[in-house]
Design an enzyme around this catalytic site. Structure first.
Site, short mmCIF file in Angstrom:
data_model
loop_
_atom_site.label_atom_id
_atom_site.label_comp_id
_atom_site.label_asym_id
_atom_site.label_seq_id
_atom_site.Cartn_x
_atom_site.Cartn_y
_atom_site.Cartn_z
N GLU A 44 43.41 -25.36 -5.62
CA GLU A 44 43.43 -26.69 -6.22
C GLU A 44 42.73 -27.70 -5.33
O GLU A 44 42.83 -27.64 -4.10
CB GLU A 44 44.87 -27.18 -6.47
CG GLU A 44 45.43 -26.84 -7.83
CD GLU A 44 45.99 -25.45 -7.89
OE1 GLU A 44 46.11 -24.89 -9.00
OE2 GLU A 44 46.30 -24.90 -6.82
N THR A 45 42.02 -28.61 -5.99
CA THR A 45 41.50 -29.81 -5.35
C THR A 45 42.16 -31.01 -6.02
O THR A 45 42.17 -31.11 -7.25
CB THR A 45 39.98 -29.91 -5.49
OG1 THR A 45 39.36 -28.81 -4.79
CG2 THR A 45 39.46 -31.21 -4.90
#
Length: 269
Positions: A44-45
């Protein structure tokens, strides 16, 4: 754009789950955020935008493939970045997200998530799921959202969870599948888990806060206790300090920064 990488649910570098955190004055174009997440190639970003009200931020999460509605480790990573690089005086941070307002309490070095509880929806096992697992699970349940179905399989013991050898193509082929969670009673901790989400571009997520919104009510019921210690037994591994609070769950974890820099991005090509 300022960019950080923080290992969440760990006190050591290269353990826990690394999340990218981008800070800007407003959200970039959705295509650009997706391209950044793809380029970062982390599970995830997070994209973080400060609000006028002190301690409040807008927050979005992207996997390399799509935007998701809830992510625990990238929320802890975002809180770490806020506390260390934006306003160290904050003891409570509120994130406005697709899952509503999520609050993190800062008890340095511990960060405590306050997430909605998502009790399990029990289901019968299927031949395809048994083929993926190579055995018949003790119990199966699921959660459903706009992205897809998370399937949960309870195994006999921790060793079965640790030794499971995933066939990602088969996991991805489960109808409606967003992810597969394996869990069992722990040998040292209260329970253990692993999480596979190849349909979201994440073959195995190292440590996943969001699945614990379902695992916490499940294991609270099975073990008869509301405070639990969990371990996700991926290669990197991580520890989560959990508490069931009725319609909410508390998920605590440590964090440590790996990287600080700038992303050189312009308009989406």
């Amino acid at each position: 754009m300022k960019y950080y990488v923080v290992d969440a649910f760990s006190e050591q570098l290269f353990k826990g789950n690394p999340a990218g955190v981008c800070i800007s004055d407003s959200f970039p174009d959705a295509r650009l955020m997706q391209n950044i997440a793809m380029e970062n190639n982390l599970s995830e970003t997070a994209f973080l935008v400060p609000r006028e009200q002190q301690g409040h931020f807008d927050l979005k999460w992207y996997t390399p493939e799509l935007e998701i509605e809830l992510c625990g480790h990238a929320t802890i990573a975002s809180a770490y970045v806020v506390h260390h690089h934006v306003d160290s005086s904050l003891k409570e941070i509120s994130f406005h997200t697709l899952s509503g307002v999520l609050t993190i309490s800062v008890h340095e070095p511990l960060y405590e998530l306050d997430f909605p509880s998502r009790p399990p929806v029990y289901s019968n096992t299927t031949e395809l799921l048994e083929e993926v697992l190579g055995s018949t699970p003790v119990e199966t349940f699921m959660t459903v959202n706009d992205i897809g179905i998370r399937y949960y399989a309870v195994l006999e013991n921790e060793l079965q969870v640790r030794s499971f050898a995933p066939d990602f193509a088969k996991i991805k082929a489960i109808p409606g599948n967003f992810g597969l969670v394996l869990t069992a009673k722990g040998d040292k901790e209260d329970f253990v888990s692993r999480f596979f989400a190849p349909a979201a571009g994440v073959n195995e997520d190292p440590v996943t806060g969001s699945i614990h919104t379902t695992l916490i009510p499940y294991w609270t019921d099975k073990l008869g206790k509301s405070k639990l210690i969990a371990r996700q037994v991926s290669k990197r591994g991580g520890v989560l300090y959990c508490e069931h609070k009725g319609e909410r769950v508390k998920i605590g974890g440590h964090a440590i920064q790996y990287l600080e820099g700038e992303l050189l991005v312009g308009p989406t090509p």
